[in-house]
Design a protein around this motif. Structure first.
Motif, PDB file in Angstrom:
ATOM      1  N   ASP A  76     -10.991  -1.599   6.964  1.00  6.96           N
ATOM      2  CA  ASP A  76     -10.275  -2.844   6.725  1.00  6.96           C
ATOM      3  C   ASP A  76      -8.897  -2.754   7.378  1.00  6.96           C
ATOM      4  O   ASP A  76      -8.181  -1.763   7.187  1.00  6.96           O
ATOM      5  CB  ASP A  76     -10.077  -3.103   5.226  1.00  6.96           C
ATOM      6  N   ALA A  77      -8.549  -3.765   8.139  1.00  8.03           N
ATOM      7  CA  ALA A  77      -7.202  -3.867   8.696  1.00  8.03           C
ATOM      8  C   ALA A  77      -6.367  -4.606   7.663  1.00  8.03           C
ATOM      9  O   ALA A  77      -6.662  -5.743   7.322  1.00  8.03           O
ATOM     10  CB  ALA A  77      -7.233  -4.620  10.011  1.00  8.03           C
ATOM     11  N   LEU A  78      -5.335  -3.954   7.144  1.00  6.95           N
ATOM     12  CA  LEU A  78      -4.503  -4.537   6.091  1.00  6.95           C
ATOM     13  C   LEU A  78      -3.163  -4.986   6.669  1.00  6.95           C
ATOM     14  O   LEU A  78      -2.663  -4.395   7.614  1.00  6.95           O
ATOM     15  CB  LEU A  78      -4.294  -3.513   4.970  1.00  6.95           C
ATOM     16  N   ARG A  79      -2.584  -5.986   6.062  1.00  3.57           N
ATOM     17  CA  ARG A  79      -1.337  -6.545   6.584  1.00  3.57           C
ATOM     18  C   ARG A  79      -0.086  -5.883   6.037  1.00  3.57           C
ATOM     19  O   ARG A  79       0.918  -5.903   6.649  1.00  3.57           O
ATOM     20  CB  ARG A  79      -1.291  -8.043   6.361  1.00  3.57           C
ATOM     21  N   CYS A  80      -0.072  -5.373   4.889  1.00  4.74           N
ATOM     22  CA  CYS A  80       1.049  -4.567   4.389  1.00  4.74           C
ATOM     23  C   CYS A  80       0.634  -4.049   3.029  1.00  4.74           C
ATOM     24  O   CYS A  80       0.229  -4.835   2.172  1.00  4.74           O
ATOM     25  CB  CYS A  80       2.351  -5.364   4.268  1.00  4.74           C
ATOM     26  N   ILE A  81       0.725  -2.764   2.851  1.00  3.09           N
ATOM     27  CA  ILE A  81       0.350  -2.204   1.550  1.00  3.09           C
ATOM     28  C   ILE A  81       1.579  -1.769   0.757  1.00  3.09           C
ATOM     29  O   ILE A  81       1.459  -1.142  -0.279  1.00  3.09           O
ATOM     30  CB  ILE A  81      -0.682  -1.051   1.686  1.00  3.09           C
ATOM     31  N   GLY A  82       2.754  -2.104   1.280  1.00  3.09           N
ATOM     32  CA  GLY A  82       3.984  -1.797   0.561  1.00  3.09           C
ATOM     33  C   GLY A  82       4.361  -0.323   0.594  1.00  3.09           C
ATOM     34  O   GLY A  82       5.033   0.168  -0.297  1.00  3.09           O
ATOM     35  N   ALA A  83       3.920   0.366   1.632  1.00  2.00           N
ATOM     36  CA  ALA A  83       4.207   1.803   1.743  1.00  2.00           C
ATOM     37  C   ALA A  83       5.030   2.067   3.001  1.00  2.00           C
ATOM     38  O   ALA A  83       4.825   3.069   3.687  1.00  2.00           O
ATOM     39  CB  ALA A  83       2.893   2.576   1.767  1.00  2.00           C
ATOM     40  N   CYS A  84       5.960   1.200   3.283  1.00  3.86           N
ATOM     41  CA  CYS A  84       6.735   1.258   4.519  1.00  3.86           C
ATOM     42  C   CYS A  84       7.492   2.580   4.688  1.00  3.86           C
ATOM     43  O   CYS A  84       7.644   3.072   5.801  1.00  3.86           O
ATOM     44  CB  CYS A  84       7.707   0.086   4.592  1.00  3.86           C
ATOM     45  N   GLY A  85       7.938   3.150   3.602  1.00  3.28           N
ATOM     46  CA  GLY A  85       8.702   4.396   3.656  1.00  3.28           C
ATOM     47  C   GLY A  85       7.878   5.603   4.052  1.00  3.28           C
ATOM     48  O   GLY A  85       8.436   6.637   4.425  1.00  3.28           O
TER      49      GLY A  85
END
Length: 162
Positions: free
Chosen positions: A119-128
């Motif tokens: 799955d290509a995800l748009r943002c999982i909130g793990a930017c750090g």
């Protein structure tokens, strides 16, 4: 699920019945069906429509809008590669490309053996911890292209040992 058998149909009707007193039951119904069966094919959407009065087009729109829902069965291991800005800048496109190459599938597809879905995800909130990959909820931080084959092999070994 394919053609709905009587047991599956009965269970889906129970799920629908659970939420009959809700003002807006659709997301609750679809979420329970997705959790139970792993996907929501058209015949299930038609059953939900017939029992709730919600048009199939609206149900289909919800199922296809939210990435949590799927029209097709997913693999035992769902590989979510974050393609959000932070992950993308740090090489997540090359990572998803490597998963595609090694598994011989594209995002949204499942391997023939039923083990993996990408799955290509748009943002999982793990930017750090970019670039990030999640597999069935387990997050792999600072993923590299060279780690992809090792990750796939670890899951194949897990299946072989079961």
């Amino acid at each position: 699920m394919g053609k709905l058998n009587k047991t599956a149909e009965s269970h889906i009707l129970e799920i629908i019945e659970r939420y009959k007193n809700e003002k807006t039951p659709l997301m609750l119904i679809l979420s329970d069906i997705q959790k139970e069966y792993g996907y929501i094919p058209l015949e299930v959407q038609e059953l939900v429509s017939a029992k709730t009065g919600i048009p199939v087009a609206e149900i289909y729109g919800v199922v296809t809008f939210y990435s949590y829902f799927s029209l097709k069965p997913k693999g035992k291991y769902v590989i979510g590669v974050c393609l959000g800005t932070a992950c993308y800048v740090k090489g997540s496109q090359q990572i998803i490309d490597k998963f595609e190459e090694l598994l011989n599938i594209k995002p949204g597809e499942t391997t023939e053996d039923g083990l993996f879905t990408i799955d290509a995800l748009r943002c999982i909130g793990a930017c750090g911890i970019a670039p990030a990959v999640s597999i069935n909820g387990k997050v792999y931080s600072k993923m590299t292209v060279s780690q992809v084959s090792k990750v796939i092999e670890s899951y194949r070994k897990e299946v072989a040992n079961v």
